[in-house]
Design a protein around this motif. Structure first.
Motif, PDB file in Angstrom:
ATOM      1  N   MET A 172       0.842  -1.198   0.000  1.00 44.53           N
ATOM      2  CA  MET A 172       0.000   0.000   0.000  1.00 44.53           C
ATOM      3  C   MET A 172       0.875   1.245   0.000  1.00 44.53           C
ATOM      4  N   SER A 173       0.451   2.278  -0.737  1.00 46.60           N
ATOM      5  CA  SER A 173       1.205   3.530  -0.775  1.00 46.60           C
ATOM      6  C   SER A 173       1.005   4.307   0.515  1.00 46.60           C
ATOM      7  N   ARG A 174       2.000   5.122   0.817  1.00 52.27           N
ATOM      8  CA  ARG A 174       1.902   5.913   2.040  1.00 52.27           C
ATOM      9  C   ARG A 174       0.840   7.007   1.887  1.00 52.27           C
ATOM     10  N   PRO A 175       0.131   7.350   2.999  1.00 54.32           N
ATOM     11  CA  PRO A 175      -0.858   8.426   2.922  1.00 54.32           C
ATOM     12  C   PRO A 175      -0.195   9.735   2.496  1.00 54.32           C
ATOM     13  N   THR A 176      -0.892  10.493   1.670  1.00 52.63           N
ATOM     14  CA  THR A 176      -0.384  11.765   1.170  1.00 52.63           C
ATOM     15  C   THR A 176      -0.938  12.915   1.996  1.00 52.63           C
ATOM     16  N   ILE A 177      -0.431  14.122   1.675  1.00 46.07           N
ATOM     17  CA  ILE A 177      -0.948  15.327   2.341  1.00 46.07           C
ATOM     18  C   ILE A 177      -2.442  15.477   2.054  1.00 46.07           C
ATOM     19  N   ALA A 178      -2.849  15.154   0.841  1.00 48.56           N
ATOM     20  CA  ALA A 178      -4.273  15.237   0.493  1.00 48.56           C
ATOM     21  C   ALA A 178      -5.100  14.261   1.335  1.00 48.56           C
ATOM     22  N   ASP A 179      -4.548  13.050   1.534  1.00 44.15           N
ATOM     23  CA  ASP A 179      -5.245  12.077   2.391  1.00 44.15           C
ATOM     24  C   ASP A 179      -5.383  12.600   3.814  1.00 44.15           C
ATOM     25  N   LEU A 180      -4.320  13.222   4.305  1.00 44.22           N
ATOM     26  CA  LEU A 180      -4.347  13.768   5.667  1.00 44.22           C
ATOM     27  C   LEU A 180      -5.353  14.903   5.771  1.00 44.22           C
ATOM     28  N   ALA A 181      -5.377  15.779   4.770  1.00 42.39           N
ATOM     29  CA  ALA A 181      -6.328  16.894   4.791  1.00 42.39           C
ATOM     30  C   ALA A 181      -7.759  16.373   4.831  1.00 42.39           C
ATOM     31  N   VAL A 226      -9.792  19.346   6.816  1.00 43.69           N
ATOM     32  CA  VAL A 226      -9.225  20.679   6.608  1.00 43.69           C
ATOM     33  C   VAL A 226      -8.675  20.741   5.185  1.00 43.69           C
ATOM     34  N   GLY A 227      -8.261  21.929   4.777  1.00 41.94           N
ATOM     35  CA  GLY A 227      -7.700  22.080   3.450  1.00 41.94           C
ATOM     36  C   GLY A 227      -6.251  21.621   3.380  1.00 41.94           C
ATOM     37  N   VAL A 228      -5.783  21.351   2.164  1.00 37.69           N
ATOM     38  CA  VAL A 228      -4.395  20.953   1.962  1.00 37.69           C
ATOM     39  C   VAL A 228      -3.451  22.057   2.421  1.00 37.69           C
ATOM     40  N   SER A 229      -3.850  23.304   2.181  1.00 37.73           N
ATOM     41  CA  SER A 229      -3.010  24.432   2.594  1.00 37.73           C
ATOM     42  C   SER A 229      -2.853  24.493   4.108  1.00 37.73           C
ATOM     43  N   THR A 230      -3.899  24.099   4.834  1.00 36.81           N
ATOM     44  CA  THR A 230      -3.812  24.086   6.305  1.00 36.81           C
ATOM     45  C   THR A 230      -2.808  23.024   6.758  1.00 36.81           C
ATOM     46  N   VAL A 289      -1.441  28.495  12.777  1.00 31.67           N
ATOM     47  CA  VAL A 289      -2.662  27.690  12.713  1.00 31.67           C
ATOM     48  C   VAL A 289      -3.221  27.604  14.122  1.00 31.67           C
ATOM     49  N   ARG A 290      -4.531  27.679  14.253  1.00 29.64           N
ATOM     50  CA  ARG A 290      -5.158  27.575  15.573  1.00 29.64           C
ATOM     51  C   ARG A 290      -4.737  26.258  16.234  1.00 29.64           C
ATOM     52  N   PRO A 291      -4.407  26.303  17.554  1.00 34.63           N
ATOM     53  CA  PRO A 291      -3.957  25.076  18.233  1.00 34.63           C
ATOM     54  C   PRO A 291      -4.919  23.915  18.082  1.00 34.63           C
ATOM     55  N   GLN A 292      -6.247  24.206  18.158  1.00 36.71           N
ATOM     56  CA  GLN A 292      -7.232  23.132  18.044  1.00 36.71           C
ATOM     57  C   GLN A 292      -7.168  22.468  16.665  1.00 36.71           C
ATOM     58  N   THR A 293      -6.938  23.291  15.620  1.00 32.07           N
ATOM     59  CA  THR A 293      -6.851  22.747  14.264  1.00 32.07           C
ATOM     60  C   THR A 293      -5.594  21.894  14.113  1.00 32.07           C
ATOM     61  N   ALA A 294      -4.485  22.390  14.647  1.00 32.80           N
ATOM     62  CA  ALA A 294      -3.232  21.638  14.571  1.00 32.80           C
ATOM     63  C   ALA A 294      -3.355  20.304  15.295  1.00 32.80           C
ATOM     64  N   GLU A 295      -4.027  20.291  16.445  1.00 33.15           N
ATOM     65  CA  GLU A 295      -4.224  19.041  17.185  1.00 33.15           C
ATOM     66  C   GLU A 295      -5.084  18.073  16.375  1.00 33.15           C
ATOM     67  N   ARG A 296      -6.076  18.611  15.659  1.00 36.88           N
ATOM     68  CA  ARG A 296      -6.931  17.744  14.846  1.00 36.88           C
ATOM     69  C   ARG A 296      -6.132  17.107  13.710  1.00 36.88           C
ATOM     70  N   VAL A 297      -5.243  17.877  13.112  1.00 42.95           N
ATOM     71  CA  VAL A 297      -4.382  17.341  12.064  1.00 42.95           C
ATOM     72  C   VAL A 297      -3.468  16.250  12.626  1.00 42.95           C
ATOM     73  N   LEU A 298      -2.927  16.486  13.812  1.00 44.37           N
ATOM     74  CA  LEU A 298      -2.049  15.490  14.439  1.00 44.37           C
ATOM     75  C   LEU A 298      -2.798  14.193  14.714  1.00 44.37           C
ATOM     76  N   LEU A 299      -4.003  14.294  15.260  1.00 43.84           N
ATOM     77  CA  LEU A 299      -4.787  13.089  15.551  1.00 43.84           C
ATOM     78  C   LEU A 299      -5.105  12.319  14.274  1.00 43.84           C
ATOM     79  N   ALA A 300      -5.436  13.059  13.211  1.00 48.47           N
ATOM     80  CA  ALA A 300      -5.730  12.398  11.936  1.00 48.47           C
ATOM     81  C   ALA A 300      -4.483  11.727  11.378  1.00 48.47           C
ATOM     82  N   ALA A 301      -3.326  12.390  11.516  1.00 48.43           N
ATOM     83  CA  ALA A 301      -2.069  11.811  11.024  1.00 48.43           C
ATOM     84  C   ALA A 301      -1.738  10.513  11.749  1.00 48.43           C
ATOM     85  N   GLU A 302      -1.964  10.493  13.062  1.00 49.07           N
ATOM     86  CA  GLU A 302      -1.713   9.276  13.833  1.00 49.07           C
ATOM     87  C   GLU A 302      -2.666   8.155  13.416  1.00 49.07           C
ATOM     88  N   LYS A 303      -3.910   8.543  13.118  1.00 54.49           N
ATOM     89  CA  LYS A 303      -4.933   7.548  12.783  1.00 54.49           C
ATOM     90  C   LYS A 303      -4.657   6.882  11.440  1.00 54.49           C
TER      91      LYS A 303
END
Length: 344
Positions: free
Chosen positions: A1-10, A15-19, A30-44
């Motif tokens: 399987m290919s690694r998740p991309t920035i688009a997959d993470l967004a 959130v948007g790719v730019s975020t 970036v708002r702390p809450q938004t950054a935390e949401r990105v981190l949780l999604a990246a871990e998932k």
């Protein structure tokens, strides 16, 4: 399987790719809450840049200095509060926090006002326990005008400029103490209440709740005049000894302020039927009051939840530093914990 991309993470973080790009590269905030949401999604989804995101979030956290002004340094209760508050600041997840704790051994209003102003030169926000007095309130209102939020803990102030209060519903607390005295005693008798100082609004409100319960629900009990201990165990000791000698029908005591160790000492030394019969309600679970419960000198302790109070206060202080906050006074009413010899 290919690694998740920035688009997959967004997509996973909604959130948007730019975020996501800003979170990864730190080009724009970036708002702390938004950054935390990105981190949780990246871990998932197993995104390869999780470590980089975590480091970026950590480095972007603001540095804040939170000051705490507590009462006498020799009292173990306030040493406990100093430790709990310091730990809450260090563990606050959304900033790099530093706690600065100062004690007031001289509790006079003039000295308290001086201490508040002195602490304000070192910190971004203040949390404190002090008496309600025009000199104190003037200092608090002055700091509000300078943009330094001041929060009260445990006992509130009447200063319009305070940022908020964190503590118990004191009227309810007083009524609960009265309920115990009413329901534990087999028959009515005389009831006393000790306060440290009438300048502490928490103690005034506890006394109001205590008296109102007996007026409404237990009128056969006889309320004695409220007695002040000036927060000193020795004075509480002398008052307790005097009442044990002079009031044979004394059945209940509510220690709404400082001095409970003096009460315990008097009851321990007396050891007679009146001392053993006395239903004592006190505040705050400490090593001393825990001992009092175990020995049967105190029947119930109504206590602030230390960790919850500290975490709530620290978060409120940190959020008050947001320049977009509303000017209203915030009220954080916490449940009080109830301890007897059966659950310590």
């Amino acid at each position: 399987m290919s690694r998740p991309t920035i688009a997959d993470l967004a997509k996973a973080a909604n959130v948007g790719v730019s975020t996501v790009d800003r979170v990864l590269n730190g080009r724009d905030p970036v708002r702390p809450q938004t950054a935390e949401r990105v981190l949780l999604a990246a871990e998932k989804i197993g995104f390869h840049g999780v470590t980089a995101i975590r480091r970026r979030i950590e480095s972007d956290k603001p540095v804040i200095k939170l000051g705490f002004l507590l009462k006498q340094s020799h009292r173990k209760l306030y040493q406990m509060w100093a430790d709990v508050l310091t730990k809450a600041v260090e563990l606050y997840p959304e900033a790099h926090g530093r706690a600065i704790v100062r004690f007031m051994d001289d509790l006079s209003p003039a000295k308290a006002a001086e201490a508040i102003l002195a602490l304000s030169r070192e910190v971004d926000a203040i949390g404190m326990i002090t008496s309600d007095h025009p000199q104190v309130n003037h200092a608090v209102d002055g700091l509000e005008a300078e943009g330094i939020p001041v929060f009260t803990m445990i006992s509130d102030l009447s200063a319009p400029g305070r940022a908020g209060y964190v503590g118990n519903d004191c009227v309810k607390k007083g009524r609960t103490a009265a309920w115990f005295i009413d329901n534990v005693n087999p028959k009515p008798g005389k009831v006393a209440v000790f306060v440290g100082s009438h300048r502490y609004l928490a103690q005034e409100l506890c006394e109001i709740g205590f008296r109102s319960y007996f007026r409404e629900s237990a009128p056969d009990f006889q309320m004695m005049e409220t007695m002040g201990t000036q927060e000193e165990p020795e004075l509480a000791y002398e008052l307790t000894r005097k009442l044990l000698r002079s009031e044979p029908d004394w059945v209940g005591l509510y220690v709404a302020g400082g001095g409970v160790t003096g009460v315990m000492r008097a009851l321990r030394e007396d050891g007679g039927p009146a001392a053993k019969r006395l239903m004592v309600a006190a505040h705050e679970l400490t090593n001393e009051t825990r001992t009092g419960l175990a020995e049967g000198l105190i029947k119930v302790v109504l206590s602030h939840p230390p960790r919850l109070l500290a975490e709530t206060l620290v978060r409120a202080m940190a959020e008050a530093l947001d320049t977009h906050r509303t000017p209203q006074v915030s009220q954080h009413i916490l449940p009080f914990e109830i301890y007897t010899a059966a659950n310590i």
